[in-house]
Structure formats: C-alpha cells, structure tokens
Design an enzyme around this catalytic site. Structure first.
Site, short mmCIF file in Angstrom:
data_model
loop_
_atom_site.label_atom_id
_atom_site.label_comp_id
_atom_site.label_asym_id
_atom_site.label_seq_id
_atom_site.Cartn_x
_atom_site.Cartn_y
_atom_site.Cartn_z
CD1 TRP A 41 -0.30 -1.49 3.18
CD2 TRP A 41 0.61 0.55 3.29
NE1 TRP A 41 0.49 -1.45 4.31
CE2 TRP A 41 1.06 -0.20 4.41
CE3 TRP A 41 1.07 1.86 3.16
CZ2 TRP A 41 1.92 0.31 5.38
CZ3 TRP A 41 1.94 2.38 4.12
CH2 TRP A 41 2.35 1.60 5.22
CG ASN A 42 5.12 1.21 0.66
OD1 ASN A 42 4.77 0.50 -0.29
ND2 ASN A 42 6.33 1.15 1.16
CE LYS A 67 -3.51 -8.95 -2.70
NZ LYS A 67 -4.18 -7.85 -2.03
N PRO A 68 -3.47 -5.81 -5.93
CG PRO A 68 -5.02 -4.11 -6.35
CD PRO A 68 -4.71 -5.54 -6.68
N GLY A 87 6.50 -6.39 -0.53
CA GLY A 87 5.78 -6.29 0.74
C GLY A 87 6.68 -6.72 1.87
CD GLU A 122 12.72 -5.53 -5.16
OE1 GLU A 122 13.30 -5.08 -4.15
OE2 GLU A 122 13.32 -5.79 -6.22
CB CYS A 177 11.07 -0.99 1.64
SG CYS A 177 11.22 -0.40 -0.03
CB SER A 237 13.72 5.02 -5.86
OG SER A 237 13.61 4.46 -4.58
P1 NAP Z 1 2.31 -6.91 3.34
O1 NAP Z 1 1.43 -7.00 4.53
O2 NAP Z 1 3.36 -7.93 3.18
O3 NAP Z 1 1.33 -6.90 2.09
C1 NAP Z 1 1.82 -6.76 0.78
C2 NAP Z 1 0.84 -7.40 -0.17
O4 NAP Z 1 0.76 -8.80 0.09
C3 NAP Z 1 -0.58 -6.87 -0.07
O5 NAP Z 1 -1.14 -6.86 -1.36
C4 NAP Z 1 -1.26 -7.92 0.79
O6 NAP Z 1 -2.65 -8.02 0.58
C5 NAP Z 1 -0.58 -9.18 0.28
N1 NAP Z 1 -0.64 -10.30 1.22
C6 NAP Z 1 -0.75 -10.27 2.58
N2 NAP Z 1 -0.73 -11.52 3.06
C7 NAP Z 1 -0.62 -12.36 2.00
C8 NAP Z 1 -0.56 -13.77 1.85
N3 NAP Z 1 -0.60 -14.59 2.90
N4 NAP Z 1 -0.45 -14.28 0.62
C9 NAP Z 1 -0.40 -13.47 -0.46
N5 NAP Z 1 -0.46 -12.12 -0.39
C10 NAP Z 1 -0.56 -11.57 0.83
O7 NAP Z 1 3.07 -5.52 3.25
P2 NAP Z 1 2.45 -4.07 3.38
O8 NAP Z 1 2.17 -3.85 4.83
O9 NAP Z 1 1.38 -3.84 2.40
O10 NAP Z 1 3.70 -3.18 2.92
C11 NAP Z 1 4.71 -2.82 3.76
C12 NAP Z 1 5.92 -3.73 3.58
O11 NAP Z 1 6.34 -3.72 2.23
C13 NAP Z 1 7.11 -3.27 4.37
O12 NAP Z 1 7.73 -4.34 4.99
C14 NAP Z 1 8.02 -2.66 3.31
O13 NAP Z 1 9.38 -2.64 3.66
C15 NAP Z 1 7.75 -3.54 2.15
N6 NAP Z 1 8.12 -2.87 0.90
C16 NAP Z 1 9.23 -3.30 0.23
C17 NAP Z 1 9.62 -2.67 -0.94
C18 NAP Z 1 10.84 -3.11 -1.67
O14 NAP Z 1 10.95 -2.76 -2.84
N7 NAP Z 1 11.76 -3.86 -1.08
C19 NAP Z 1 8.87 -1.60 -1.45
C20 NAP Z 1 7.75 -1.19 -0.75
C21 NAP Z 1 7.38 -1.85 0.42
P3 NAP Z 1 -3.69 -7.34 1.61
O15 NAP Z 1 -3.44 -5.90 1.52
O16 NAP Z 1 -5.01 -7.76 1.08
O17 NAP Z 1 -3.38 -7.91 2.96
#
Ligand code: NAP
Length: 476
Positions: free
Chosen positions: A149-150, A173-174, A227, A249, A283, A440
């Site tokens: 979502w970020n 899947k957003p 995520g 990522e 992140c 980035s």
């Molecule tokens: P998240 O909870 O891991 O969720 C990311 C995505 O995965 C969402 O679309 C979420 O759907 C989905 N998801 C959740 N549980 C899942 C499962 N069991 N199976 C499949 N998909 C699943 O992360 P977030 O809170 O949205 O984002 C923050 C995280 O992203 C932070 O840790 C950040 O560091 C990381 N991030 C990394 C990068 C990079 O490039 N390295 C860039 C940006 C963010 P729902 O929303 O429906 O739960």
C-alpha cells in the site's frame, strides 16, 4: 471513485460471490469506496484471461510492445495530477509525495518502452564440438504481481512495465488498503493499446487464498512480490511446489551513517529525503541513524530545524508536507516505537505527541540517545520518526550497520570518497546512497540482499525477472 470492480479480460465485473470491502480515507477515516473482493474462482478467471491473451502478446514484435508502453508513459504523464489525487485519497501521503510517486510510476513505462527492444542474446561456438550455441530470451509466462500500500502506483508499474516489455501477461493483486489507483490505471492501459487479458487486476481481502490458488496453477511462471519479509517467506514456500520463479522486494532496516568529515547540511537534506519521503512509509526509509559523536550536536540541530518546519495535515491541502499514515495499526505501531524508546532512556528532541483529531496522524519526531534495546532499531518504523545514535569508529559502525537480517539500502555521508567507496563495499546491502538520500530510479536495479529479497526491479535487470534464457544447440 469510478472503478471499484475486478478487471478481468478487459471487463469490469463483481466478485463471483458478490463480496466487497471498504477502502478508507486515512485523513478522516471516512469510507472512500467499496471495492469488489476477488475470490479463488475470480483468480482462476483472471488466469484464464491472461492465458488467452498470452499467445498474441508474446507474438507481437518488441517494437509493437514498446510503442504501447511509450503511449502509456505519455498518457500517464498527462494525468499526473489525477493519479496523485487518488494516491493521496487512499494512502494519505501529501500531494508533493503523491506527485513524486506519480511521475516515478510513469517513468517505468518510458524506461521499459526503451528496454523492450533490447532483449539480448548471443551466438557462439562450443569449444570442443564446434556446435553453434544460440542463446536468446523468451517471456517466462503468466506473472502474478502482488503489491503493497505504500506506493499504490509505483510498485505496480515497476512490475507491469517490465513484464509487458518481456511479453508476459499479468494478474495483479493490489494491497487492500489502496486498490483504487491500480484500478484507475486500467482505462489508461486500454487507451494505450494493451489488449484485453494482458493486464488483469484482482483486489481481494482474501489475499492468502487467492494468491495461493494462483501459485498452484501450473500456468503461472513468475511471482513478483513487494511487501513484508513475513509474507514474502510464505510466498516463497508456496512458490516452491510448482517451482515458480520468484522476485521478492521485501522489508528493510536502512542505516544512515554521517561521518565526522561529512557536509552536514547535505547530510541533513539527505536525511530529510531518506526519512521523510512518503512520511517514512518506505522500505528504503532511514531506520537507524548513526552520527559520529564529534558532529552529533550540530547535525541534530540542522536536522531538527528542517523537521520542525514540516506542516502536518490533510495531504490534499496546499502547503502540507506530512499527511496521515495509512491506517490506525501503522499509526499505533509508530507511537508504540516512540513510547518504547523513551521508556528505555531515549531523549525526545521533537514531536512524539499523537494529535487528538480524526485521521491517522503522527507528527515528525526525533529521538536521540536511542538505546540499543529499543524496538525501533530492530523493526521497520514505517513512520516519521528519526531514531539517532552515535558512533566513533569506522569499523565499529560498519559492523553495527550490518547487524540486521535485512540488506536493502544503506546511506552514508562523508567528504572522503575513498572512505565512501571502502565503506560502501563493506556494507551488506543491495543499494547504497553515497552522499545521496534517494536511490530509487527506474534505470537502476532496485533490490536487496539477505532477507530483503531476491531479484531486482528497474534497470536492465528488471526485465530479466520476466524472461527465461533458452539455448539452442545446432550446427550448420
Ligand atoms: P504486506 O502485509 O506484506 O502486504 C503486501 C501485499 O501482500 C498486499 O497486497 C497484501 O494483501 C498481500 N498479502 C498479505 N498476506 C498475503 C498472503 N498470505 N499471501 C499473499 N499475499 C498476501 O506488506 P504491506 O504492509 O502492504 O507493505 C509494507 C511492507 O512492504 C514493508 O515491509 C516494506 O518494507 C515492504 N516494501 C518493500 C519494498 C521493496 O521494494 N523492497 C517496497 C515497498 C514496500 P492485503 O493488503 O489484502 O493484505
């Protein structure tokens, strides 16, 4: 909000069971939109649509795919305001941040329109047999893209553009907090000439079930996820059964090191970017800030002066720098990190008071003398809180910076380039900001080592994640 349904095979449709979920505006906690929640049956329909579109899309010439991506870049660039507004509405970030994200998102279409025509191969001769070795790249197959979502637009376009350039259809899947931006992108892609079924969007509150079902389908050949490390690990396990190619990522815990010979104004500006871009919900956000003991006071004073000027409020309003965080959970976690650090002896230099208003606000905050056992040094803060510690020795600080399971990005400021390069090499991170607070760039390979991920997005490398190398052995 115009688009709140699933987008499958170029058609808007409700979820197969009629299910929906609400998307909130973090600025006032009101319901922005009610969105269809895709089911396992819908996921199967999306894969059928992608499969039906694959043959035609992969058969188009690279130039034809490039022209469509270029058109997407032009259309997106003409609508930055529109996309920025939706990003702010569903994510909360201030307009300046949202405009930055919109422009960055559009650039992935431009960059991959240029890369689409440069999938390289080579011809050689086997040293012993004299047979010809013909090496070329093929699209890997259907890609499932899961985004956080970020950055509701950029994390999507950073995957969609290289996948399309490579010739792969996708199902995206957003995140459930922010599905509207991605849905809004679909009419634009249609207008650019993307055929039905090449890009499908599947918002869903049942993310585990829906993504899990897609990974069980043998037609899926790539899972590209951005995520948390926690969810990334689960997806890697799920991808193992069908040996699906993973691009991950994941989370970060970025160190930001200021040496005693650094330009302190440049370092303070760099930390503003590295900490406050996206309200710290990145992140890449500086999470552990290490300042050489000899310059701590002047550096903190310069940084505090900049932080104190930031204006918090509804991100849609003019002059706002700091919008609300995305949801109550994120805001409460940030508040907990500050309370925990202060209870263990950290000093509050700025902020730290949660305002008593509607919306998920938390103010720019600076903590100094943060003790090693503070939780915010182990976990991603994901908010506008700068946690500062001091150091005295180069070797010691490299060791401390590397002492994490994460390895996404590290920043360092020094006036001595020899030291800068020496320390950069010693840091176990996929990306280094050397006298820069921002890494980035669509033209650069973005990604981490250790538990921050696998693979790279952006740059030449980003397209490789969606391609397979084939080698033909022949003689003539
Ligand atoms: P998240 O909870 O891991 O969720 C990311 C995505 O995965 C969402 O679309 C979420 O759907 C989905 N998801 C959740 N549980 C899942 C499962 N069991 N199976 C499949 N998909 C699943 O992360 P977030 O809170 O949205 O984002 C923050 C995280 O992203 C932070 O840790 C950040 O560091 C990381 N991030 C990394 C990068 C990079 O490039 N390295 C860039 C940006 C963010 P729902 O929303 O429906 O739960």
């Amino acid at each position: 909000m115009k688009h709140t349904q699933l987008y499958i095979g170029g058609q808007w449709r409700d979820a197969s069971d009629g299910g929906t979920f609400d998307v909130l505006n973090p600025a006032d906690e009101s319901v922005l939109a009610t969105v269809a929640s895709g089911t396992v049956a819908d996921a199967k329909a999306a894969l059928d649509a992608a499969d039906a579109a694959f043959e035609d899309w992969r058969s188009r010439t690279p130039r034809q795919r490039a022209e469509i991506l270029r058109k997407a870049f032009e259309l997106f660039s003409a609508r930055l305001d529109h996309f920025a507004r939706i990003i702010t509405l569903e994510n909360g970030k201030a307009r300046s941040d949202a405009m930055g994200e919109a422009a960055y998102s559009a650039e992935f279409f431009r960059w991959y329109s240029e890369e689409a025509v440069r999938a390289e191969g080579h011809v050689g001769m086997a040293p012993s047999s004299g047979a010809r070795i013909v090496v070329h790249q093929k699209p890997a197959g259907i890609a499932v893209l899961v985004t956080p979502w970020n950055f509701p637009a950029a994390m999507g376009t950073r995957k969609i553009a290289p996948a399309l350039a490579a010739g792969c259809p996708v199902v995206i899947k957003p995140a459930s907090e922010t599905p509207l931006t991605m849905l809004e992108l679909m009419p634009l892609l249609e207008e650019a000439g993307v055929p039905p079924g090449v890009v499908n969007v599947l918002p869903s509150r049942s993310s585990g079930a829906v993504v899990g079902a897609m990974l069980e389908d043998p037609r899926v050949r790539v899972i590209s996820f951005t995520g948390s490390t926690e969810v990334g690990r689960k997806l890697l396990h799920a991808a193992a059964d069908n040996v699906v190619k993973p691009a991950m990522e994941l989370g970060g815990n970025a160190p930001f090191i200021v040496f005693e010979d650094a330009d302190l104004d440049a370092a303070a500006d760099g930390l503003m970017l590295a900490k406050m871009r996206n309200i710290g919900e990145a992140c890449t956000a500086a999470n552990r800030i290490y300042v050489h003991e000899a310059v701590e006071e002047p550096f903190v004073a310069k940084y505090a002066e900049r932080m104190a000027k930031l204006k918090m409020g509804n991100g849609l309003e003019d002059g706002i720098d700091v919008g609300p965080l995305v949801n109550a959970e994120t805001r409460d976690k940030v508040a907990h990190f500050v309370d925990d650090a202060v209870s263990k002896g950290a000093k509050l230099r700025l902020g730290g008071q949660r305002p008593n208003v509607k919306g998920f606000y938390y103010p720019p905050t600076i903590l100094t003398a943060v003790p090693d056992n503070a939780e915010c040094l182990q976990d991603e803060i994901f908010g506008p809180v700068a946690a500062i510690q001091t150091f005295t020795d180069e070797k010691e600080i490299v060791k401390r910076a590397n002492d994490t399971i994460y390895g996404l990005v590290a920043y360092l400021y020094t006036g001595d380039m020899r030291r800068g390069l020496r320390v950069s090499e010693a840091l176990e991170f996929g990306m280094i900001g050397l006298n820069r607070g921002l890494v980035s760039d669509p033209a650069a390979p973005f990604g981490g080592v250790k538990q921050s991920g696998l693979g790279r997005e952006g740059g030449k490398e980003g397209m490789q994640e969606f391609m397979e190398t084939q080698y033909i052995s022949t003689t003539w």
